[in-house]
Write a protein that holds these residues in place. Structure first.
Motif, PDB file in Angstrom:
ATOM      1  N   THR A 195      -8.458  31.583  73.325  1.00  0.00           N
ATOM      2  CA  THR A 195      -9.033  32.121  72.090  1.00  0.00           C
ATOM      3  C   THR A 195      -9.149  31.037  71.021  1.00  0.00           C
ATOM      4  O   THR A 195      -9.964  31.160  70.106  1.00  0.00           O
ATOM      5  N   TRP A 196      -8.302  30.022  71.080  1.00  0.00           N
ATOM      6  CA  TRP A 196      -8.200  28.988  70.040  1.00  0.00           C
ATOM      7  C   TRP A 196      -8.041  29.655  68.673  1.00  0.00           C
ATOM      8  O   TRP A 196      -8.476  29.133  67.645  1.00  0.00           O
ATOM      9  N   ASP A 197      -7.410  30.817  68.670  1.00  0.00           N
ATOM     10  CA  ASP A 197      -7.330  31.661  67.475  1.00  0.00           C
ATOM     11  C   ASP A 197      -5.855  31.875  67.136  1.00  0.00           C
ATOM     12  O   ASP A 197      -5.160  32.650  67.811  1.00  0.00           O
ATOM     13  N   GLU A 231     -11.270  37.970  73.477  1.00  0.00           N
ATOM     14  CA  GLU A 231     -11.435  36.659  72.843  1.00  0.00           C
ATOM     15  C   GLU A 231     -11.141  35.515  73.800  1.00  0.00           C
ATOM     16  O   GLU A 231     -11.676  34.414  73.640  1.00  0.00           O
ATOM     17  N   SER A 285     -16.147  34.479  73.553  1.00  0.00           N
ATOM     18  CA  SER A 285     -15.934  33.380  72.613  1.00  0.00           C
ATOM     19  C   SER A 285     -14.797  32.471  73.053  1.00  0.00           C
ATOM     20  O   SER A 285     -14.382  31.601  72.302  1.00  0.00           O
ATOM     21  N   HIS A 307     -12.763  29.465  74.990  1.00  0.00           N
ATOM     22  CA  HIS A 307     -13.036  28.075  75.340  1.00  0.00           C
ATOM     23  C   HIS A 307     -11.876  27.550  76.173  1.00  0.00           C
ATOM     24  O   HIS A 307     -10.706  27.832  75.872  1.00  0.00           O
ATOM     25  N   ALA A 317     -18.722  34.115  67.667  1.00  0.00           N
ATOM     26  CA  ALA A 317     -17.729  33.139  67.219  1.00  0.00           C
ATOM     27  C   ALA A 317     -17.915  31.842  67.986  1.00  0.00           C
ATOM     28  O   ALA A 317     -18.286  31.835  69.162  1.00  0.00           O
ATOM     29  N   VAL A 366     -16.165  27.626  68.371  1.00  0.00           N
ATOM     30  CA  VAL A 366     -14.987  26.796  68.132  1.00  0.00           C
ATOM     31  C   VAL A 366     -15.425  25.325  68.103  1.00  0.00           C
ATOM     32  O   VAL A 366     -15.348  24.625  69.117  1.00  0.00           O
ATOM     33  N   GLN A 382     -14.936  21.490  67.687  1.00  0.00           N
ATOM     34  CA  GLN A 382     -13.738  20.703  67.977  1.00  0.00           C
ATOM     35  C   GLN A 382     -13.913  19.276  67.453  1.00  0.00           C
ATOM     36  O   GLN A 382     -15.004  18.717  67.520  1.00  0.00           O
ATOM     37  N   TRP A 424      -9.556  21.671  65.053  1.00  0.00           N
ATOM     38  CA  TRP A 424     -10.641  22.587  65.402  1.00  0.00           C
ATOM     39  C   TRP A 424     -10.652  23.721  64.392  1.00  0.00           C
ATOM     40  O   TRP A 424      -9.746  23.878  63.576  1.00  0.00           O
ATOM     41  N   ARG A 474     -11.907  27.953  64.616  1.00  0.00           N
ATOM     42  CA  ARG A 474     -12.624  29.086  65.206  1.00  0.00           C
ATOM     43  C   ARG A 474     -13.318  29.836  64.083  1.00  0.00           C
ATOM     44  O   ARG A 474     -12.672  30.262  63.117  1.00  0.00           O
TER      45      ARG A 474
END
Length: 688
Positions: A78-80, A319, A503, A505, A603, A605, A607, A623, A625
């Motif tokens: 999710t990088w969230d 996500e 979304s 990654h 969404a 992301v 980077q 990064w 998001r």
């Protein structure tokens, strides 16, 4: 506290959740139990696995109901950070409501090998992403008055021979890779405990390794909490105590003997271990309790909110699933299409990873297997969240199912479908590494056969690691769903039909073959489990790649992976513009603008990667998001972690930023050229 009282709390007892041990009086039946001296009035400590939810390995607890998150790799995808914290809050709340106040969560070991049986519990190959995602999850857990660990400290990057293997790596490279992930996780989440690992590090067992536990953790990082051993990872009394181990875990049954019981008391009486060291152990344990305000907020056993917790698990998967291929916009599916669903027991449920992280399936294993004669870790568990049934809610009777065990029969059915969705699975489990990156049980043959008779094949992967994809050019769609958790079936259907927009990654590189990795061969990988060790204790693994892990290795070796770190498609399209660098005296930040150029909300992301002036591969330095409605733009500023701009100077025990030209990229993946800027920075140093 008296010395005797202090000695009473530096080891936990078997909680009755493993093996043949009975459940101690007052315990719930779990990984471990610590009964405080009655005079102190503290709540007892009840320890539960694991990082994806509350475990119950022997099914001994009458209130064993728990919701499982998706794999740790899904949360990392999710990088969230907000999603990671919500996920941690959910499992922390469930732990508290089921009577537990210590959760053995927070897996921060890096992916150094794509076949590691426990990669699915962790957060990928990059120290910055891993540290921040795991730290956010820990923060969520501890917001519920539950102590979290961060584990397995350190270099526990393979399961094969994990009980004896020595991971050999220079201090500089270790501080710039695996230890940096732990450092960031600790400063982000403030876990009450660090769990030291089974393996040796540079010939010393991790739980009696003074460089790890005292020099790095307690002195350099000023860590105030306590170090607990992994179950069966303690080997000595005096050496472990002096090296920095504060609590022996379940030592009365798991270790070869109870090292921190009478043996530790005798060592204190002989002057081999100072009384001040025992006081330090006890103080650190109490610090962890008060850090989460546990004495004032004792667990209250009460029903969990299954519906609300399922919603968190579903959102995490929505996500975190990564869309890897979407030729001709085959996805999202139209509701009027005749869809043939094939394989993966998708009519019954979704696969989960095994071992300590296993959360019991609510309603039982959707694919029951007679595990009566199977030793730990037992049989694969499928959560009864059927993707096929969830898809029928979108496509009704136009969605049909084939088991895929008869390839000819499935291929014949595929000829008459508008599209075919194949579910491919590979089970990963603690204590066993995979010997290869292939899908098992002729699943590659199944996918290839279906692609020959239908040009619209979509593959959904339920795996805990990358896999080889010999059919990649023959299918239109691929989605990595990881192990999608207790609500995974609904989440996958939402993604396939477009009610959710992919979304995710990748938090790890997907190699084309295992020959692209730094260590193509795993010595002894065919051992049945980590407890069937085939080697003497002098077995050593030299991490000659050092800190160049994952995408950094691919960059240094000029290798092209199947899918690069950071890759992920969406049903939306975005543009990046106005990339600017903002250097300060001892810092660097960047800004850029993101625009959603598509007709639907989504969404992205973006980077930021840096290349240092004195060599080495690209490094993820930051990064963001960003979710945007159609046509909307947003300008964001990202501060880059200064340690990513530096090398660790082991001789002087500091981070050192070299003077010179730094190349900074705004990119969508680790292998993109992206938008490049160059900035000249002065040299500076930072304390560890």
């Amino acid at each position: 506290m008296s010395l005797e009282e202090q000695l009473d709390i530096v080891y936990s007892r078997d909680g009755g959740g493993f093996g043949s041990a009975s459940i101690p009086e007052g315990a719930l039946g779990s990984a471990a139990f610590l009964k405080f001296p009655m005079r102190l009035g503290f709540p007892n400590l009840e320890y539960s696995d694991a990082g994806l939810g509350v475990g119950d390995p022997r099914y001994v607890r009458p209130r064993g109901l728990a919701v499982s998150l998706p794999a740790g790799l899904a949360t990392a995808s999710t990088w969230d950070l907000d999603m990671a914290q919500k996920a941690g809050t959910m499992i922390g709340s469930e732990a508290w409501h089921t009577g537990f106040n210590v959760l053995l969560a927070g897996g921060a070991d890096l992916t150094r090998d794509p076949r590691n049986g426990r990669n699915f519990e962790y957060a990928g190959e990059d120290p910055l992403l891993t540290g921040r995602i795991v730290g956010a999850t820990i923060a969520g857990i501890q917001s519920q008055h539950v102590i979290s660990t961060v584990k397995h400290f350190a270099m526990n990057d393979l399961e094969t021979s994990r009980m004896t293997m020595s991971a050999n790596i220079s201090p500089q490279d270790m501080r710039e890779s695996d230890l940096l992930a732990f450092e960031i996780a600790i400063e982000t989440g403030h876990p009450g405990s660090v769990m030291c690992s089974y393996n040796r590090v540079n010939d010393l067992y991790a739980c009696e390794n003074a460089y790890l536990l005292t020099k790095t953790l307690k002195q350099d990082w000023h860590y105030p909490g306590f170090v607990m051993s992994d179950w069966g990872a303690d080997h000595t009394t005096v050496r472990a105590a002096l090296a920095g181990l504060d609590q022996e875990s379940s030592g009365n049954t798991i270790d070869s003997r109870l090292f921190f019981g009478r043996m530790l008391a005798d060592a204190v009486n002989k002057g081999e271990v100072p009384k001040t060291r025992i006081a330090d152990m006890a103080q650190r344990i109490l610090y962890a309790m008060y850090e989460v305000d546990l004495p004032a907020h004792r667990p209250l056993i009460s029903p969990i909110d299954v519906s609300a917790d399922m919603a968190v698990a579903e959102k995490d998967e929505e996500e975190g699933a990564v869309l890897l291929k979407n030729m001709h916009n085959i996805l999202p599916l139209r509701r009027d299409m005749h869809i043939l669903v094939v394989g993966g027991h998708a009519n019954a449920g979704v696969l989960s990873g095994g071992g300590s992280a296993q959360v019991p399936a609510i309603g039982g294993n959707a694919v029951p297997i007679n595990a009566a004669n199977l030793s730990w870790p037992g049989a694969p568990v499928y959560f009864p969240s059927s993707p096929f049934k969830a898809m029928r809610a979108f496509g009704s009777d136009a969605v049909t199912y084939e088991a895929g065990t008869d390839i000819a029969h499935a291929s014949n059915a595929a000829r008459h479908a508008d599209a075919v969705v194949v579910f491919a699975t590979k089970w990963s489990v603690e204590s066993i590494d995979s010997s290869d990156m292939a899908l098992p049980e002729k699943q590659n043959d199944l996918i290839a056969a279906l692609a020959k008779v239908n040009h619209h094949v979509i593959v959904i992967l339920e795996t805990g690691n990358p896999i080889e994809m010999p059919w990649i050019h023959d299918v239109e769609g691929v989605m990595e769903a990881w192990y999608p958790g207790a609500a995974g079936g609904q989440a996958i259907a939402q993604l396939l039909y477009g009610d959710a927009n992919p979304s995710g990654h990748l938090p790890m590189t997907f190699p084309r073959t295992v020959t692209q990795t730094a260590h193509p061969d795993i010595a002894g990988v065919n051992a049945r489990s980590a407890f069937d060790v085939q080697f003497h204790t002098d077995q050593e693994l030299f991490y000659d790649e050092g800190s160049e892990v994952g995408y950094r290795w691919f960059d240094r070796q000029h290798l092209k992976p199947l899918f690069p770190f950071g890759f992920g498609l969406s049903y939306s399209k975005f543009g990046l513009s106005d990339f600017q660098l903002h250097p300060g005296p001892k810092n660097l930040s960047v800004s850029f603008t993101v625009t959603n150029t598509s007709p639907r909300e989504g969404a992205i992301v973006p980077q930021i990667y840096v290349t240092l002036p004195n060599g080495g591969g690209r490094r993820l330095a930051g990064w963001q998001r960003i979710a945007l409605a159609s046509g909307k733009s947003r300008t964001v500023t990202v501060a880059l972690d200064p340690r990513i701009l530096a090398h660790f100077d082991a001789a002087h025990d500091c981070w050192s930023v070299p003077a010179g030209d730094f190349t900074v990229r705004l990119a969508n993946t680790a292998s993109d050229d992206g938008v490049v800027r160059v900035v000249t920075l002065p040299s500076w140093t930072m304390a560890p």
